[in-house]
Design an enzyme around this catalytic site. Structure first.
Site, short mmCIF file in Angstrom:
data_model
loop_
_atom_site.label_atom_id
_atom_site.label_comp_id
_atom_site.label_asym_id
_atom_site.label_seq_id
_atom_site.Cartn_x
_atom_site.Cartn_y
_atom_site.Cartn_z
N CYS A 83 23.74 62.59 -114.73
CA CYS A 83 23.14 62.17 -113.46
C CYS A 83 21.74 61.64 -113.77
O CYS A 83 20.89 62.38 -114.28
CB CYS A 83 23.07 63.34 -112.48
SG CYS A 83 22.23 62.93 -110.94
N GLY A 84 21.51 60.36 -113.46
CA GLY A 84 20.24 59.73 -113.81
C GLY A 84 19.06 60.28 -113.04
O GLY A 84 18.01 60.59 -113.62
N ASN A 85 19.19 60.40 -111.72
CA ASN A 85 18.11 61.00 -110.94
C ASN A 85 17.96 62.47 -111.28
O ASN A 85 16.85 63.01 -111.33
CB ASN A 85 18.37 60.83 -109.45
CG ASN A 85 18.23 59.39 -109.01
OD1 ASN A 85 17.27 58.72 -109.36
ND2 ASN A 85 19.19 58.90 -108.23
N HIS A 117 31.21 53.36 -113.42
CA HIS A 117 30.70 52.61 -112.28
C HIS A 117 31.46 51.30 -112.09
O HIS A 117 31.81 50.63 -113.06
CB HIS A 117 29.21 52.29 -112.47
CG HIS A 117 28.34 53.50 -112.45
ND1 HIS A 117 27.88 54.08 -111.29
CD2 HIS A 117 27.86 54.26 -113.47
CE1 HIS A 117 27.16 55.14 -111.59
NE2 HIS A 117 27.13 55.27 -112.90
N ASN A 132 32.31 55.66 -109.35
CA ASN A 132 31.12 55.43 -108.52
C ASN A 132 31.08 53.94 -108.21
O ASN A 132 31.36 53.11 -109.08
CB ASN A 132 29.85 55.81 -109.28
CG ASN A 132 29.84 57.27 -109.70
OD1 ASN A 132 29.56 58.15 -108.92
ND2 ASN A 132 30.17 57.52 -110.97
N GLU A 158 28.90 57.66 -104.36
CA GLU A 158 29.02 58.42 -105.60
C GLU A 158 30.29 59.26 -105.62
O GLU A 158 30.61 59.95 -104.65
CB GLU A 158 27.80 59.33 -105.80
CG GLU A 158 26.53 58.58 -106.15
CD GLU A 158 25.50 59.49 -106.78
OE1 GLU A 158 25.84 60.17 -107.76
OE2 GLU A 158 24.35 59.50 -106.31
N GLY A 187 20.77 57.06 -110.36
CA GLY A 187 20.10 56.53 -111.54
C GLY A 187 21.05 55.85 -112.51
O GLY A 187 20.78 54.75 -112.99
N THR A 188 22.18 56.51 -112.82
CA THR A 188 23.14 55.88 -113.72
C THR A 188 23.71 54.62 -113.09
O THR A 188 24.00 53.64 -113.78
CB THR A 188 24.27 56.84 -114.10
OG1 THR A 188 24.97 57.26 -112.92
CG2 THR A 188 23.75 58.05 -114.86
N GLY A 189 23.84 54.63 -111.75
CA GLY A 189 24.34 53.45 -111.05
C GLY A 189 23.35 52.30 -111.08
O GLY A 189 23.74 51.13 -111.19
N ASN A 223 28.49 57.95 -116.76
CA ASN A 223 29.38 58.05 -115.62
C ASN A 223 30.04 56.69 -115.39
O ASN A 223 29.43 55.65 -115.68
CB ASN A 223 28.62 58.44 -114.35
CG ASN A 223 28.02 59.83 -114.42
OD1 ASN A 223 28.52 60.68 -115.14
ND2 ASN A 223 26.96 60.05 -113.69
N ASN A 244 28.69 68.72 -108.65
CA ASN A 244 28.49 67.92 -107.45
C ASN A 244 28.68 68.76 -106.19
O ASN A 244 29.17 69.90 -106.24
CB ASN A 244 29.48 66.75 -107.43
CG ASN A 244 29.09 65.63 -108.37
OD1 ASN A 244 27.91 65.36 -108.56
ND2 ASN A 244 30.07 64.97 -108.96
#
Length: 278
Positions: A75-77, A166, A197, A215, A225-227, A164, A66
């Site tokens: 990390c989704g994105n 959330h 997050n 984040e 993305g994961t969020g 991750n 990060n």
């Protein structure tokens, strides 16, 4: 030492991608990643992503530092950008449009679609307090609509891990949330031993929600993305959303599906910005 890199973004969530296939260890340190992510004195990014050799019969391993030097599980994105990046690295030798990617959150499977989007099989969400982790409930209990006191206010929160951790809270007007002040207080709340997050979500329709995110390790970003996946799960668990919905982020929309087999699927763009040499 010269290091080539490519800058990508997924809905404005931006990353520095580095070809690290010659080593199983990242070629730069977390401290160096902090400098590269600085938007005034470096390249500027939310994180640095490394494409390493695959582990346990996967095609590649993805690691990410990060902008504060911490290392998230996934990390989704970023994984959509990763898929496009490794496909570009393979060039004419590429013989597949789907990859098995080893991450700290398990094996993820992104697929390059004909329309330029990337669809990712994000696996199963983790719902128990001990898996997230949080002390809001007993380790073997789910955290759905629990009350959490933050900054002198009571929030109804639902906690989900999609690799991750959330914390999702539904609000009437997501634009009115003072994200820059409330976000850090959620992230560092003592009920989240590994930080968190936080997603603030406004339900417009059962198949369409608006989301803003703070984040862990990166602060305010334009997309997560994961969020977005965790948000849909929380929406289903609280009866607010259908199992397929568009999640509108400040950087643009993601299509999220929580399928009948309980696996999560995320579809969205990955865009190359520029390449250079450090």
């Amino acid at each position: 030492m010269a290091i080539e890199f490519t800058k990508y973004h997924g809905l404005g969530n931006d990353f520095i991608l580095i070809d690290n296939r010659s080593s199983s260890t990242p070629v730069i340190t977390p401290e160096e990643a902090i400098k590269l992510c600085d938007r005034h004195f470096g390249i500027g990014a939310d994180g640095v992503i490394f494409a390493l050799p695959g582990e346990n019969n996967t095609d590649y391993t993805m690691r990410i530092f990060n902008s504060d030097g911490s290392e998230p599980e996934m990390c989704g994105n970023g994984i959509r950008c990763f898929a496009d990046f490794v496909a570009d690295l393979e060039g004419e030798s590429r013989n597949k449009d789907k990859y098995q990617i080893h991450t700290l959150a398990g094996v993820m499977t992104p697929q390059l679609m004909a329309d330029g989007q990337v669809k990712v099989d994000m696996g199963l969400p983790w719902l128990l307090a001990g898996e997230i982790p949080t002390t809001l409930a007993n380790a073997d209990e789910k955290v759905i609509n629990h009350t959490l006191e933050v900054a002198g206010k009571s929030w109804d929160v639902t906690c989900v891990s999609t690799g991750n951790p959330h914390c999702i809270t539904f609000v009437e007007d997501v634009a009115a949330i003072p994200l820059e002040t409330i976000g850090p207080k959620f992230e560092h709340h003592p009920v989240f031993p590994q930080r968190i997050n936080t997603e603030f979500v406004e339900v417009v329709r059962r198949d369409y929600v608006k989301m803003r995110v703070w984040e862990r390790g990166a602060g305010i970003t334009l997309a997560c993305g994961t969020g977005a996946c965790a948000t849909l799960v929380a929406g289903v668990l609280t009866g607010k959303c259908d199992r397929t919905a568009t999640v509108e982020l400040p950087g643009g929309p993601l299509l999220i599906e929580w399928a009948d087999d309980q696996r999560l699927y995320m579809t969205g763009p990955a865009e190359k910005v520029f390449a250079g040499k450090l």
